[in-house]
Design an enzyme around this catalytic site. Structure first.
Site, PDB file in Angstrom:
ATOM      1  CB  ALA A 278     147.748   5.777 -12.837  1.00  0.00           C
ATOM      2  CG  ASP A 279     153.954   3.759 -10.184  1.00  0.00           C
ATOM      3  OD1 ASP A 279     154.316   4.357 -11.242  1.00  0.00           O
ATOM      4  OD2 ASP A 279     154.109   3.149  -9.440  1.00  0.00           O
ATOM      5  CB  THR A 280     150.575  -0.366 -12.558  1.00  0.00           C
ATOM      6  OG1 THR A 280     149.544   0.370 -12.956  1.00  0.00           O
ATOM      7  CG2 THR A 280     150.317  -1.828 -12.542  1.00  0.00           C
TER       8      THR A 280
ATOM      9  N   GLY B 189     148.214   2.587  -7.675  1.00  0.00           N
ATOM     10  CA  GLY B 189     147.886   3.990  -7.102  1.00  0.00           C
ATOM     11  C   GLY B 189     147.337   4.915  -8.225  1.00  0.00           C
TER      12      GLY B 189
END
Length: 188
Positions: free
Chosen positions: A67-69, A104
């Site tokens: 995950a990437d914020t 994501g």
């Protein structure tokens, strides 16, 4: 069977734990640079995919979650601040405005790779220079995308959100659960 979380984020770990999702932590060590002209959503999804892929290469029999914020205001992507001045710049950009938080998410298994994203709109109240200085002095914004934590002291400046709260914290839990159900239900 527990999933492998390709992240060292304590916020993501807490969200998974609170949702009752079993996991182990194996952080990915990748470069997180946005490509020229890359759209914000595409950037967040690519980062999630690269994190999951890097860890899955070492643990091919597991479900790996990357995950990437990111925080986006006026098509400007705000990652984690480099220093206190950068944090102040970001907070001034967010003051008295609406912005988007995009996470994501990539779930990778032995025969699938599922990449999706969640977007939440966040409305910030006006911040004074004194608010910004005090918040930065607390240390809270220094390892957060957009230089704030909605679940922390910055909550007092959030007037409204449109979408998934957990996404703003760092992981859209409902989306992750849906992805897990879909892939475990198909025998993947």
């Amino acid at each position: 069977m527990p999933i492998v979380l390709a992240s060292a984020s304590p916020r993501r770990q807490e969200l998974l734990k609170n949702a009752g999702i079993e996991f182990v932590v194996k952080p990915a060590n990748i470069s997180e640079m946005r490509q020229k002209n890359e759209a914000p959503q595409a950037f967040a999804e690519r980062m999630a995919k690269e994190k999951a892929s890097a860890v899955w290469a070492e643990m091919r029999d597991e479900y790996v979650l990357g995950a990437d914020t990111i925080v986006v205001v006026d098509d400007l992507v705000l990652g984690k601040p480099e220093d206190e001045q950068d944090a102040a710049r970001m907070l001034r950009l967010l003051s008295d405005r609406k912005h988007q938080v995009i996470t994501g998410v990539c779930l990778k298994g032995s025969d699938f790779e599922d990449v999706r994203s969640e977007t939440t709109a966040v409305h910030f109240s006006a911040l004074t220079d004194a608010n910004i200085r005090s918040y930065i002095a607390s240390g809270e914004p220094m390892d957060k995308a957009g230089a704030y934590a909605i679940q922390g002291m910055a909550s007092r400046w959030i007037s409204r959100i449109e979408g998934d709260y957990s996404n703003v914290v760092g992981l859209p839990v409902a989306l992750v659960l849906q992805m897990l159900r879909e892939h475990r239900a198909t025998g993947s």
